[in-house]
Design a protein around this motif. Sequence first.
Motif, PDB file in Angstrom:
ATOM      1  N   THR A 129       0.864  -1.180   0.000  1.00  9.48           N
ATOM      2  CA  THR A 129       0.000   0.000   0.000  1.00  9.48           C
ATOM      3  C   THR A 129       0.895   1.222   0.000  1.00  9.48           C
ATOM      4  OG1 THR A 129      -0.088  -0.048   2.392  1.00  9.48           O
ATOM      5  CG2 THR A 129      -1.903  -1.078   1.212  1.00  9.48           C
ATOM      6  N   LYS A 130       0.264   2.336  -0.082  1.00  8.02           N
ATOM      7  CA  LYS A 130       1.086   3.530  -0.125  1.00  8.02           C
ATOM      8  C   LYS A 130       1.812   3.687   1.195  1.00  8.02           C
ATOM      9  CE  LYS A 130      -2.300   5.812  -2.900  1.00  8.02           C
ATOM     10  NZ  LYS A 130      -3.342   6.808  -2.732  1.00  8.02           N
ATOM     11  N   VAL A 131       2.977   4.216   1.051  1.00 10.31           N
ATOM     12  CA  VAL A 131       3.786   4.409   2.245  1.00 10.31           C
ATOM     13  C   VAL A 131       4.247   5.857   2.284  1.00 10.31           C
ATOM     14  CG1 VAL A 131       5.911   3.765   3.377  1.00 10.31           C
ATOM     15  CG2 VAL A 131       4.548   2.026   2.232  1.00 10.31           C
ATOM     16  N   ALA A 132       4.076   6.464   3.408  1.00 13.14           N
ATOM     17  CA  ALA A 132       4.535   7.846   3.542  1.00 13.14           C
ATOM     18  C   ALA A 132       6.050   7.867   3.467  1.00 13.14           C
ATOM     19  CB  ALA A 132       4.051   8.423   4.866  1.00 13.14           C
ATOM     20  N   SER A 133       6.549   8.869   2.835  1.00 12.83           N
ATOM     21  CA  SER A 133       7.988   8.900   2.629  1.00 12.83           C
ATOM     22  C   SER A 133       8.742   9.322   3.878  1.00 12.83           C
ATOM     23  CB  SER A 133       8.326   9.854   1.487  1.00 12.83           C
ATOM     24  OG  SER A 133       7.928  11.164   1.859  1.00 12.83           O
ATOM     25  N   ASP A 134       8.072  10.008   4.742  1.00 17.64           N
ATOM     26  CA  ASP A 134       8.787  10.458   5.934  1.00 17.64           C
ATOM     27  C   ASP A 134       8.911   9.346   6.954  1.00 17.64           C
ATOM     28  OD1 ASP A 134       5.957  12.107   7.534  1.00 17.64           O
ATOM     29  OD2 ASP A 134       6.178  10.213   6.477  1.00 17.64           O
ATOM     30  N   ILE A 135       8.613   8.187   6.513  1.00 17.29           N
ATOM     31  CA  ILE A 135       8.681   7.053   7.410  1.00 17.29           C
ATOM     32  C   ILE A 135      10.113   6.565   7.537  1.00 17.29           C
ATOM     33  CG2 ILE A 135       8.584   4.768   6.369  1.00 17.29           C
ATOM     34  CD1 ILE A 135       5.866   4.463   7.403  1.00 17.29           C
ATOM     35  N   TYR A 136      10.922   6.974   6.655  1.00 19.75           N
ATOM     36  CA  TYR A 136      12.270   6.423   6.591  1.00 19.75           C
ATOM     37  C   TYR A 136      13.069   6.616   7.874  1.00 19.75           C
ATOM     38  CZ  TYR A 136      17.035   5.633   5.128  1.00 19.75           C
ATOM     39  OH  TYR A 136      18.323   5.200   5.053  1.00 19.75           O
ATOM     40  N   PRO A 137      13.073   7.769   8.454  1.00 20.33           N
ATOM     41  CA  PRO A 137      13.862   7.904   9.683  1.00 20.33           C
ATOM     42  C   PRO A 137      13.403   6.960  10.786  1.00 20.33           C
ATOM     43  CG  PRO A 137      13.107  10.049   8.916  1.00 20.33           C
ATOM     44  CD  PRO A 137      12.448   9.026   8.057  1.00 20.33           C
ATOM     45  N   ALA A 138      12.128   6.784  10.865  1.00 18.55           N
ATOM     46  CA  ALA A 138      11.637   5.876  11.908  1.00 18.55           C
ATOM     47  C   ALA A 138      12.129   4.467  11.640  1.00 18.55           C
ATOM     48  CB  ALA A 138      10.111   5.904  11.941  1.00 18.55           C
ATOM     49  N   ILE A 139      12.018   4.077  10.410  1.00 22.61           N
ATOM     50  CA  ILE A 139      12.494   2.743  10.074  1.00 22.61           C
ATOM     51  C   ILE A 139      13.985   2.647  10.339  1.00 22.61           C
ATOM     52  CG2 ILE A 139      12.873   1.163   8.166  1.00 22.61           C
ATOM     53  CD1 ILE A 139      10.300   2.019   7.001  1.00 22.61           C
ATOM     54  N   ASN A 140      14.650   3.704  10.069  1.00 22.51           N
ATOM     55  CA  ASN A 140      16.082   3.721  10.294  1.00 22.51           C
ATOM     56  C   ASN A 140      16.420   3.448  11.748  1.00 22.51           C
ATOM     57  OD1 ASN A 140      18.453   3.843   9.055  1.00 22.51           O
ATOM     58  ND2 ASN A 140      18.524   6.058   8.827  1.00 22.51           N
ATOM     59  N   GLU A 141      15.726   4.121  12.588  1.00 20.83           N
ATOM     60  CA  GLU A 141      15.969   3.922  14.014  1.00 20.83           C
ATOM     61  C   GLU A 141      15.688   2.486  14.396  1.00 20.83           C
ATOM     62  OE1 GLU A 141      17.528   7.435  14.880  1.00 20.83           O
ATOM     63  OE2 GLU A 141      17.120   5.877  16.359  1.00 20.83           O
ATOM     64  N   ILE A 142      14.601   2.024  13.910  1.00 17.72           N
ATOM     65  CA  ILE A 142      14.242   0.655  14.258  1.00 17.72           C
ATOM     66  C   ILE A 142      15.311  -0.314  13.785  1.00 17.72           C
ATOM     67  CG2 ILE A 142      12.585  -1.166  13.777  1.00 17.72           C
ATOM     68  CD1 ILE A 142      10.487   1.095  13.474  1.00 17.72           C
ATOM     69  N   LEU A 143      15.727  -0.106  12.581  1.00 23.31           N
ATOM     70  CA  LEU A 143      16.724  -1.023  12.048  1.00 23.31           C
ATOM     71  C   LEU A 143      18.038  -0.908  12.803  1.00 23.31           C
ATOM     72  CD1 LEU A 143      16.168  -0.888   8.205  1.00 23.31           C
ATOM     73  CD2 LEU A 143      15.732  -2.736   9.775  1.00 23.31           C
ATOM     74  N   LYS A 144      18.304   0.262  13.220  1.00 25.69           N
ATOM     75  CA  LYS A 144      19.541   0.450  13.963  1.00 25.69           C
ATOM     76  C   LYS A 144      19.535  -0.389  15.215  1.00 25.69           C
ATOM     77  CE  LYS A 144      20.944   4.796  13.691  1.00 25.69           C
ATOM     78  NZ  LYS A 144      21.084   6.180  14.145  1.00 25.69           N
ATOM     79  N   LYS A 145      18.457  -0.225  15.949  1.00 27.05           N
ATOM     80  CA  LYS A 145      18.364  -1.019  17.168  1.00 27.05           C
ATOM     81  C   LYS A 145      18.390  -2.502  16.845  1.00 27.05           C
ATOM     82  CE  LYS A 145      15.399   2.342  19.414  1.00 27.05           C
ATOM     83  NZ  LYS A 145      14.037   2.565  19.880  1.00 27.05           N
ATOM     84  N   TYR A 146      17.699  -2.821  15.814  1.00 29.19           N
ATOM     85  CA  TYR A 146      17.625  -4.232  15.468  1.00 29.19           C
ATOM     86  C   TYR A 146      18.991  -4.790  15.128  1.00 29.19           C
ATOM     87  CZ  TYR A 146      16.467  -8.436  12.891  1.00 29.19           C
ATOM     88  OH  TYR A 146      16.406  -9.712  12.449  1.00 29.19           O
ATOM     89  N   PHE A 147      19.722  -4.036  14.416  1.00 32.18           N
ATOM     90  CA  PHE A 147      21.042  -4.519  14.045  1.00 32.18           C
ATOM     91  C   PHE A 147      21.955  -4.680  15.247  1.00 32.18           C
ATOM     92  CE2 PHE A 147      21.673  -5.594   9.881  1.00 32.18           C
ATOM     93  CZ  PHE A 147      21.024  -4.758   9.011  1.00 32.18           C
ATOM     94  N   GLU A 148      21.834  -3.768  16.135  1.00 29.51           N
ATOM     95  CA  GLU A 148      22.676  -3.891  17.329  1.00 29.51           C
ATOM     96  C   GLU A 148      22.386  -5.188  18.041  1.00 29.51           C
ATOM     97  OE1 GLU A 148      21.957  -0.529  19.711  1.00 29.51           O
ATOM     98  OE2 GLU A 148      22.698   0.882  18.237  1.00 29.51           O
ATOM     99  N   ARG A 149      21.096  -5.402  18.216  1.00 27.94           N
ATOM    100  CA  ARG A 149      20.746  -6.605  18.943  1.00 27.94           C
ATOM    101  C   ARG A 149      21.131  -7.835  18.149  1.00 27.94           C
ATOM    102  NH1 ARG A 149      15.019  -7.529  19.614  1.00 27.94           N
ATOM    103  NH2 ARG A 149      14.877  -5.429  20.408  1.00 27.94           N
ATOM    104  N   LEU A 150      20.956  -7.704  16.872  1.00 18.44           N
ATOM    105  CA  LEU A 150      21.294  -8.829  16.012  1.00 18.44           C
ATOM    106  C   LEU A 150      22.766  -9.178  16.141  1.00 18.44           C
ATOM    107  CD1 LEU A 150      19.970 -10.464  13.590  1.00 18.44           C
ATOM    108  CD2 LEU A 150      21.206  -8.905  12.145  1.00 18.44           C
ATOM    109  N   ALA A 151      23.569  -8.176  16.106  1.00 19.02           N
ATOM    110  CA  ALA A 151      25.002  -8.421  16.197  1.00 19.02           C
ATOM    111  C   ALA A 151      25.347  -9.100  17.522  1.00 19.02           C
ATOM    112  CB  ALA A 151      25.772  -7.119  16.051  1.00 19.02           C
ATOM    113  N   ASP A 152      24.725  -8.622  18.557  1.00 22.42           N
ATOM    114  CA  ASP A 152      25.023  -9.224  19.858  1.00 22.42           C
ATOM    115  C   ASP A 152      24.627 -10.691  19.888  1.00 22.42           C
ATOM    116  OD1 ASP A 152      24.144  -6.241  21.730  1.00 22.42           O
ATOM    117  OD2 ASP A 152      26.024  -6.915  20.804  1.00 22.42           O
ATOM    118  N   ASP A 153      23.465 -10.941  19.393  1.00 21.83           N
ATOM    119  CA  ASP A 153      23.000 -12.325  19.417  1.00 21.83           C
ATOM    120  C   ASP A 153      23.907 -13.223  18.600  1.00 21.83           C
ATOM    121  OD1 ASP A 153      19.440 -11.487  19.397  1.00 21.83           O
ATOM    122  OD2 ASP A 153      20.963 -11.518  20.968  1.00 21.83           O
ATOM    123  N   LEU A 154      24.230 -12.761  17.431  1.00 20.45           N
ATOM    124  CA  LEU A 154      25.064 -13.593  16.576  1.00 20.45           C
ATOM    125  C   LEU A 154      26.424 -13.826  17.204  1.00 20.45           C
ATOM    126  CD1 LEU A 154      24.148 -12.067  13.145  1.00 20.45           C
ATOM    127  CD2 LEU A 154      23.637 -14.342  13.965  1.00 20.45           C
TER     128      LEU A 154
END
Lengths: 809, 75
Positions: A719-744
């Motif tokens: 569906t349509k996605v607002a373009s200003d969503i990117y920073p939020a996703i960025n933050e989320i991914l950032k956190k996710y990656f950190e945790r991911l790295a730790d787990d791995l």
Amino acid sequence: MDSTEDDISARVLLRRVLHTELPRSPVTRSATNVRRSMRLKNTPGLESPGSALRHRLKKKLHESASLSPLPSPKRPRSTVANTNPPVTAPSPVYDEDMTTRGLLRGIIQMETEASLLMSGQPAFQESEPNPAESSAGERTEGLSGVELSDLTLHTEPLTHVVRGLSRKKPQQVFSVSAFEEQFDQLPDNTEETSNVFHKGDVSQAKGDDSQDLDVSSGSKSGLNLTLKTPFVEKRIERAGLQRKVSNRRLQSVDAFDEAVQRCLEQGPNQDQSVFQDGKTLEDSSWQKFTLGLSDVTELYVHSKKDDTMGPSAENERASDIPDSEPLIQEEKDHEMESQDQEEVVPPSQDDVYLSAEDIVLAPTQAMTESLPESHDVELQDREFVEEVEIGNIVEIEYENIVETEDQEVVEIEDDNIEEIEDENGEEVEDENGEEVEDENGEEVEDENGEEVEDENREEVEDENAQEVEDENVEDENDEEVEDENAEKVEDKEVIEAEHEHIDTSQYLEQITRRAHRSEGGGAVLGIPGTSRVTKSFGAGLNPREKDLLDFVDEGRVSLQDIPDEERESLGSPEFPPLHPAAELSTPEQRSLQHEASLPEEDVPELAEEEPNQSEEEELLDSEPANHSPEFPQDEEEEEEDDDDDALSAELSMKTPAFVRQKRVFASRTAQTTPTVLKEVNAGPAPQVAKRAPRQKRQTGVNVLPKSYVMSVFKHFAKTKVASDIYPAINEILKKYFERLADDLEAYATHAKRKTIEVEDFELLMRRQGFVTDTTPVNILIEKYLPMEYRKLLIPVATSGNKVIPKQRR
Amino acid sequence: MSKKAPRAALKLHMKKNTNIRIGKNADLMAQLNLLVVLHRLAEESRVKAFEEKSATIKVHHVRAVAKKLLKSTRG
């Protein structure tokens, strides 16, 4: 019908059996009987519900049979008496009765036998062709005397019961209450009620139910009761379950509500804080940076100097400065504080902390304040005032900065400053002159002349100041300040001087900072980049930050100058160096906050950037529409000068130019629009210009390229996605990656490996729930990854004679 | 969907705080994982957007979903 007949006969048979075959072990028979009965009863299938009930009853009987051997002795009596008539009975049914119903009946019969009415019951049962389950009959038997009488009276019960399957529920309702009543009555009436109780809950239930049924239904025989009993029982059971469930639910709901409330409370708080920060500094992240940097700046500042005087001086200055600017004063105070932070020696960290925080907030407040007012004049005034303050502060700061920074830096700064000063001074003078002129008119002109002189002095003094540091600057500042104080035009002068100083200082700072920055590591780079961005209007935030920075710079300068007070006199040669310092400090603060790394580096860099920016901003801001024509000129001049400057930092060169241009836009727009809009308007243009040099760092800031992330997200979202969503996703991914790295890492370590392998990932996906026993990993691979990658992960057997598994794992 | 994620960027992320090394194709798996997670994030936010009867996914939709998702994909 047949079934009913069978039932009836079954009852009779049961009785007979009960009476005659007591000694047999009902269990075994019951088992077989039950099965047979089940089958038999199932075949007719005429009365499914009824049959079901019967089955239940049978089961109950079975249970009761196993439980209660007592009734056996009694049974023979009743059974003997009663079995006579009901002789004919299908064996299987007979057996059935024995197992379940039979047993129950036996029990009931025993009760009934005990009671005087017992005799009546068996007869009733036998006589009545109740189509309903035999259990009904048993129950009727079990009824106390009261019930018995009713039963005897009514011979229809079975039929009624049969029909009344639909009525069961209402009957059941009655039965329940009646049951209770009868229950009480039972013990009174029959001796065996106790037996009944003992014998089994089932039997009791049945008996009670049956009793109730009888009472409620009156004429309706045990059939009804029997039919009902299961319902009743069920109901009870259900009720019990329901109660439990409801209770649990209630608790959970309450707890849940509480939890929700808590979350809401926490959530809005968090959000508010974030939003507030974001609003103020346009970026919550920025603020965090700034806050973090504030500590650093504090240290830095402390190390540099003990210009605690600054704040007080600034305050004084603020008061001295003409009124028009209460806001400006506040800003100055903030600025002063911020400036102080940078320059304050570490020992005074406590103060600095507060000031740092204040600074961070102050500029925003100042900005906010300025925003609402957004009056050109006010802005201008503020700028002037700030400049005045900043000028003073800048001087001090500059010294501090110089001191604290490495000698190399200082040297660099010196060189840069000199160069910058020379050039900036000229430019600044011109700019300031123009600005002031426009705003102040004639007075400004005079000041310009003074400024020029001051700049010259500054240049010279800068060198000295750097060496001598505080003293020189202070002296100069004092002189300048004194001079200015004497004049009402001080403000203007200061402003002008500040401009100049600021510009120069900015340059110097920027230069030094850049030097440091280049040295700095990735983290530093990352931060400086961001800070620079802000400064350089590269990001939408820049304009705002620049404004803030400018204010802060000015404030710093002013703050610092307070003790000197002489700073107002921009004529002092120190101003230029101070300005850069001040500007450096302010942007430094910002940048420092952003960068935990060397503050010195940041300072010079920031200073450089900010000066340029601030210059532009100042120019822009200070000059309302009137100066619009001048701005571009000024900016151009500045830009040219900047470019001409032999500054080592190329970036600074670029940024100023860009910034200036951007600032022009921003200022113009700002003139008419609030700062927020300013930034917005200025954002796109400056961003584009400045992003070129900073792209490198932004990848560090951004988890993944925006194009890729957004495309993936859009594809998945469908569906349509607002373009200003990117920073939020960025933050989320950032956190996710950190945790991911730790787990791995944990997984790999657990496997005593030092490298993260594919199997680690597989384990991770399994734990995340993406991969289950039914979803092998390879499927996911095929699903998501492009072909090239798939090949890499999954060995593919190529068709043909040669099988070449591409094992690249 | 069939895009290539920048392997270098992913690798950089994974190695950010630690000195641990990454296997040969492990970053591909990382990309896979990322895609799966993004997919789930998109789904959840889409559902949430539907709840608010908006055909467009907005920021607050995503934020509301993010926390729960981060928790679930803990491993």
